[in-house]
Design a protein around this motif. Structure first.
Motif, PDB file in Angstrom:
ATOM      1  N   ARG A 172      14.415   2.802  -1.388  1.00 25.32           N
ATOM      2  CA  ARG A 172      13.564   2.099  -1.123  1.00 25.32           C
ATOM      3  C   ARG A 172      13.507   1.290  -2.486  1.00 25.32           C
ATOM      4  NH1 ARG A 172       9.328   6.799   1.088  1.00 25.32           N
ATOM      5  NH2 ARG A 172       7.714   5.402   0.861  1.00 25.32           N
ATOM      6  N   ILE A 173      13.731   1.117  -3.509  1.00 24.77           N
ATOM      7  CA  ILE A 173      13.403   0.531  -4.269  1.00 24.77           C
ATOM      8  C   ILE A 173      14.627  -0.764  -3.817  1.00 24.77           C
ATOM      9  CG2 ILE A 173      13.992  -0.172  -6.727  1.00 24.77           C
ATOM     10  CD1 ILE A 173      14.464   2.602  -7.676  1.00 24.77           C
TER      11      ILE A 173
ATOM     12  N   MET B  26      15.654   7.091  -2.907  1.00 28.96           N
ATOM     13  CA  MET B  26      15.168   6.584  -3.925  1.00 28.96           C
ATOM     14  C   MET B  26      15.204   5.095  -4.109  1.00 28.96           C
ATOM     15  SD  MET B  26      12.630   6.093  -5.804  1.00 28.96           S
ATOM     16  CE  MET B  26      11.700   7.813  -6.582  1.00 28.96           C
ATOM     17  N   ASN B  27      17.020   5.211  -4.422  1.00 26.83           N
ATOM     18  CA  ASN B  27      17.529   3.863  -4.545  1.00 26.83           C
ATOM     19  C   ASN B  27      17.205   2.761  -3.061  1.00 26.83           C
ATOM     20  OD1 ASN B  27      18.061   4.497  -6.929  1.00 26.83           O
ATOM     21  ND2 ASN B  27      20.504   5.169  -6.177  1.00 26.83           N
TER      22      ASN B  27
ATOM     23  N   TRP C 283       9.675  -8.556  -2.392  1.00 31.09           N
ATOM     24  CA  TRP C 283       9.349  -9.397  -3.455  1.00 31.09           C
ATOM     25  C   TRP C 283      10.397 -11.110  -2.634  1.00 31.09           C
ATOM     26  CZ3 TRP C 283       5.545 -10.491  -6.069  1.00 31.09           C
ATOM     27  CH2 TRP C 283       4.938  -8.710  -6.604  1.00 31.09           C
TER      28      TRP C 283
ATOM     29  N   TYR D 177      12.052  -2.873  -1.443  1.00 33.49           N
ATOM     30  CA  TYR D 177      10.491  -2.877  -2.499  1.00 33.49           C
ATOM     31  C   TYR D 177      11.177  -4.113  -2.785  1.00 33.49           C
ATOM     32  CZ  TYR D 177       7.201  -3.358  -6.195  1.00 33.49           C
ATOM     33  OH  TYR D 177       6.307  -3.795  -6.941  1.00 33.49           O
ATOM     34  N   PHE D 178      12.310  -4.296  -3.551  1.00 33.95           N
ATOM     35  CA  PHE D 178      12.286  -6.074  -4.042  1.00 33.95           C
ATOM     36  C   PHE D 178      12.857  -6.861  -2.638  1.00 33.95           C
ATOM     37  CE2 PHE D 178      14.845  -3.342  -7.612  1.00 33.95           C
ATOM     38  CZ  PHE D 178      13.865  -4.240  -8.519  1.00 33.95           C
TER      39      PHE D 178
ATOM     40  N   TYR E 108       0.920  -1.542  -0.684  1.00 30.21           N
ATOM     41  CA  TYR E 108       0.243   0.116   0.125  1.00 30.21           C
ATOM     42  C   TYR E 108       0.656   1.012   0.169  1.00 30.21           C
ATOM     43  CZ  TYR E 108      -3.759   3.208   0.810  1.00 30.21           C
ATOM     44  OH  TYR E 108      -4.323   4.735   0.484  1.00 30.21           O
ATOM     45  N   ILE E 109       2.079   1.368   0.990  1.00 28.41           N
ATOM     46  CA  ILE E 109       2.754   2.616   0.846  1.00 28.41           C
ATOM     47  C   ILE E 109       3.359   2.317  -0.632  1.00 28.41           C
ATOM     48  CG2 ILE E 109       4.926   3.328   2.100  1.00 28.41           C
ATOM     49  CD1 ILE E 109       4.029   1.859   4.341  1.00 28.41           C
ATOM     50  N   HIS E 110       3.716   1.493  -1.073  1.00 28.23           N
ATOM     51  CA  HIS E 110       4.147   1.428  -2.856  1.00 28.23           C
ATOM     52  C   HIS E 110       3.758   1.887  -3.100  1.00 28.23           C
ATOM     53  CE1 HIS E 110       6.706   0.938  -5.488  1.00 28.23           C
ATOM     54  NE2 HIS E 110       5.703  -0.208  -6.624  1.00 28.23           N
ATOM     55  N   PHE E 111       2.251   1.596  -3.256  1.00 28.15           N
ATOM     56  CA  PHE E 111       1.058   2.422  -3.814  1.00 28.15           C
ATOM     57  C   PHE E 111       0.046   2.254  -3.359  1.00 28.15           C
ATOM     58  CE2 PHE E 111      -1.059   2.914  -8.059  1.00 28.15           C
ATOM     59  CZ  PHE E 111      -0.279   4.082  -8.610  1.00 28.15           C
TER      60      PHE E 111
END
Ligand code: HEM
Ligand code: HEM
Ligand code: HEM
Ligand code: SF4
Ligand code: SF4
Lengths: 407, 210
Positions: free
Chosen positions: B170-171, B167-168, B178, B174-175, B35-38
């Motif tokens: 967060r990526i 930003m990086n 997964w 995020y990864f 949800y935070i991601h999108f």
């Protein structure tokens, strides 16, 4: 401070129709940028009013679009910022000076000899093509040589705009011009003049004003005092052009907090009220721009407080997501601007890919593989009570006869 | 493997509880993380972030507790056995798994028919469980590096500078999500491939004899 000190500034303000009240308010915002309490406004005003001498300055353009010049050259109506910037005596300013040719070059050489000046550098340092990307007229004197010359004897260099800070958009992948920032280049040339970094694209003129006030008045033109009296944040980055780790000095009052933390739309962020389409009613209602790619949470500037264009408005307030222009390597780190995350530049046939796509593909492949595997396990008759078990390890069966194996 | 009894000694009640906490936290973190991601529906961001911020502490404490407990709680040493010893021994390399990693891979790729002899946790299983420890701490690190109240601490700001900014980071965070999702998928699948008895013991604490 009810009584006016009748200095040069007072006259200037009066001529330009700026009221005392506006002026004090402005000094308050300068105080905020310097990380001081707004109650310092009268002291700043007094210091400004008492200042006598002008500080010589050289405004040098590197690989720039001249946007930063545009940004400070707001002379259509009276403005305190332009008046304060009048405290700088620009002896070289390509875009707006009247002198040209040898005379202009001479102004630089003379000033460098005499010392006691600051350099304001706009644009990236383009190191590609042996520095010839920044040459006009005299092929032997590259922009790199000019930067080294002016920086070597300056009190300080103020790198204005993201290009001057780390190469800005000019250095975006694949960076054919070999663009980098002033601090990185001076470090490589072993020139120790302090560099103050003011990113955003273009630079916000109010932030130059804050630095000038600090250097001229609070620190009395003493660079050591200036560096000591200002609160800084240091951003470390690995510069690809000079192949070195570079520390960037930025005033903490301006670059210490995220845009997200000061954003007027933040309440809507917490409430989960988002703009889905630019130009929609939600945007007008001040909903949060996160879903349309706002980089405010990852960008550390004081834009929401200082604001832009004479403090009229700023990107997010005007309804545009922050594109993160105040960050480092800002284009590669933030493009595509209307997406939540930056693209991963995988190159080759894959090109630019969104992290979400990569994640979903990895998850999907794993799920599909497990289903296929499950069908295989079923087909192999292993489901239920499991496969027939081996009585000894394969290793033992092979070697056990001879050497005894594990058991 | 299966075809053996599942006794409570394999997973004593404390570990049933730590497992529940892991699972619930992971669901909360992944859901709120998505949800935070999108934000895929409106009106939930404050709750999603609150959920994430609570669960992130709980999972770190839970994991740390699980590691410490491994040194003093006793669990079964063998599949389908009531014989117990300190749990940490199940984490370390064990005699039963020696020379079996490659065989286990072959087994799962259908290159051999018979199941492989293993300790309570097979070689692959053990690698996967052990890997979740540094992974969870790494996820916590990347999480705190993008967390307002902690991001300016030297240890986190240094990491931010290293990866080239928030930003990086967060990526990466995020990864990593997964990675956890894929881990959980494989883990839940492999644990229950033969029958659901392993789940009966870890979730319901219900013994079965095959
Ligand atoms: C029901 C759930 C979802 C809805 C309705 C939804 C909707 C959308 C929409 C409308 C966009 C386009 C935004 C734009 O144009 O900038 C988008 C983009 C995106 N969404 Fe979602 N989304 C959902 C769930 C997710 C989830 C779970 C993920 C995480 C894996 C995700 C990841 C992304 C990413 C990475 C993008 C950027 C587009 C791209 O891949 O290039 N979304 N989503
Ligand atoms: C273990 C400790 C963890 C900590 C300290 C942590 C912390 C955070 C923080 C601070 C954020 C940013 C929230 C915001 O800015 O509003 C975040 C976002 C997120 N977290 Fe975590 N988290 C942790 C674990 C996890 C786990 C285990 C998962 C996935 C299973 C996860 C998935 C995510 C995702 C997908 C995001 C959104 C990232 C983005 O798109 O920007 N987190 N986390
Ligand atoms: C769909 C969710 C899940 C299911 C169905 C599931 C199922 C199981 C089962 C059946 C076992 C017992 C395996 C055996 O005895 O051979 C187990 C053990 C274990 N699971 Fe999960 N699990 C899930 C999620 C998770 C998550 C999210 C984590 C951690 C991130 C986790 C970590 C573990 C660990 C570490 C063990 C070893 C038991 C112990 O702590 O002593 N599981 N799980
Ligand atoms: S508009 Fe941008 S900066 Fe403002 S609250 Fe939303 S995400 Fe944050
Ligand atoms: S709000 Fe963002 S995009 Fe706009 S000027 Fe500030 S940093 Fe740049």
């Amino acid at each position: 401070m009810a009584q006016e000190a009748h200095g040069a500034l007072h006259d200037l303000l009066e001529v330009r129709g700026v009221t005392r009240r506006d002026f004090l308010k402005y000094c308050g915002s300068v105080a905020a940028m310097l990380g001081l309490s707004e109650t310092m406004a009268p002291q700043i005003a007094a210091a400004l009013e008492g200042a006598q001498k002008l500080l010589p300055a050289l405004w040098i353009n590197g690989g720039s679009c001249t946007g930063c010049t545009e940004s400070i050259a707001q002379v259509d109506s009276p403005d305190v910022a332009t008046i304060v910037l009048d405290y700088l005596s620009f002896e070289y300013f390509e875009t707006i000076m009247a002198t040209a040719g040898t005379q202009a070059e001479h102004n630089i050489t003379k000033r460098v000899e005499e010392g006691g000046y600051i350099v304001i550098y706009e644009g990236s340092v383009m190191t590609g093509f042996e520095g010839r990307a920044q040459t006009a007229g005299t092929p032997d004197k590259t922009g790199l040589a000019i930067l080294e010359e002016v920086a070597s004897n300056a009190l300080a260099v103020i790198a204005v705009g993201s290009c001057a800070v780390d190469g800005g958009w000019v250095k975006a992948h694949p960076n054919p011009a070999g663009a980098t920032g002033v601090a990185a280049w001076l470090q490589k040339q072993n020139i120790k003049t302090p560099v103050v970094n003011l990113p955003t694209c273009p630079v916000n003129p109010e932030w130059i004003v804050a630095m000038v006030v600090q250097l001229l008045l609070v620190a009395d033109r003493d660079v050591d005092k200036f560096v000591a009296a200002t609160k800084w944040v240091t951003r470390e980055y690995a510069d690809e052009v000079t192949d070195a780790s570079v520390s960037l000095l930025m005033p903490a009052g301006i670059y210490g907090q995220s845009i997200h933390d000061n954003c007027p739309r933040r309440g809507h962020f917490e409430n989960g009220e988002f703009v889905d389409v630019l130009g929609s009613e939600q945007e007008a209602m001040g909903y949060c721009l996160y879903k349309v790619g706002c980089k405010g949470p990852q960008t550390f500037t004081q834009c929401p407080v200082t604001r832009w264009n004479r403090r009229v408005s700023w990107c997010v307030e005007a309804g545009s997501p922050c594109i993160g222009c105040g960050g480092l390597n800002w284009v590669d780190n933030n493009a595509p601007f209307l997406m939540r995350m930056s693209d991963m530049q995988l190159g080759g046939a894959l090109g630019n890919v969104q992290p979400g796509t990569v994640g979903a593909v990895v998850g999907g492949v794993a799920a599909a593989a497990l289903v296929a595997h499950g069908l295989g396990m079923k087909a192999a008759g292993r489901v239920g009570d499991g496969p027939p078990m081996e009585t000894a390890k394969a290793y033992d069966r092979k070697r056990g006869a001879k050497k005894g194996g594990d058991k | 493997m299966s075809g053996h009894a599942h006794y409570r000694e394999a997973h004593p009640l404390v570990f049933v509880i730590t497992h529940y906490i892991n699972l619930i936290c992971m669901i909360m973190l992944a859901f709120s993380g998505f949800y935070i991601h999108f934000p895929f529906f409106n009106g939930f961001m404050g709750v999603a972030r609150g959920m994430h911020f609570v669960a992130m502490y709980v999972i770190i404490i839970n994991l740390t507790y699980r590691i410490i407990a491994a040194f003093f709680v006793k669990t079964a040493t063998q599949l389908g056995s009531r014989e117990v010893d300190t749990d940490i021994k199940n984490w370390l390399p064990q005699e039963e798994n020696k020379h079996q990693l490659f065989e286990t891979v072959k087994y799962y790729l259908f290159f051999r028919k018979e199941g492989v002899i293993s300790a309570k946790y097979g070689s692959l299983q053990k690698i996967a469980y052990l890997a979740t420890i540094p992974l969870t701490y790494l996820q916590a690190y990347t999480g705190f590096a993008i967390y307002g109240p902690t991001m300016n601490m030297g240890i986190f700001s240094g990491g931010l500078d290293m990866v080239g900014g928030p930003m990086n980071m967060r990526i990466i965070h995020y990864f990593m999500m997964w990675v956890f999702i894929v881990f959980t998928m494989i883990h839940a699948y492999l644990a229950n491939i033969y029958n659901l008895n392993p789940s009966k013991i870890i979730f319901l604490w219900k013994e079965t004899d095959h």
